[in-house]
Design a protein around this motif. Structure first.
Motif, PDB file in Angstrom:
ATOM      1  N   MET A   1       0.931  -1.112   0.008  1.00 29.76           N
ATOM      2  CA  MET A   1       0.008   0.063   0.061  1.00 29.76           C
ATOM      3  C   MET A   1       0.790   1.243  -0.136  1.00 29.76           C
ATOM      4  N   THR A   2       0.568   2.054  -0.801  1.00 28.07           N
ATOM      5  CA  THR A   2       1.159   3.516  -1.007  1.00 28.07           C
ATOM      6  C   THR A   2       0.947   4.274   0.360  1.00 28.07           C
ATOM      7  N   ASN A   3       1.974   4.980   0.919  1.00 23.71           N
ATOM      8  CA  ASN A   3       1.836   5.933   2.057  1.00 23.71           C
ATOM      9  C   ASN A   3       1.597   7.436   1.510  1.00 23.71           C
TER      10      ASN A   3
END
Length: 64
Positions: A1-3
């Protein structure tokens, strides 16, 4: 997942990047204006000097 950063932080980053791009664009436009001016002046230089210098006009008809 991209922060991803929070929206407020991302907005701050985008605004900073847009300011940077605006400054770069302004610098490029100034450089372009200088280059256009320089090229126009260089193109006019021989035209002005040719009529004033001895032998600067077209060769005489009939080869002299």
């Amino acid at each position: 997942m991209t922060n991803l950063p929070p929206p407020a932080e991302e907005l701050r980053l985008l605004d900073a990047e847009l300011r940077h791009l605006d400054m770069r664009r302004a610098a490029l436009l100034r450089r372009r204006e200088w280059l256009v001016h320089t090229l126009r002046a260089a193109a006019q230089q021989p035209a002005r000097g040719a009529g004033n210098a001895p032998g600067g006009g077209p060769p005489p008809a009939g080869g002299g």
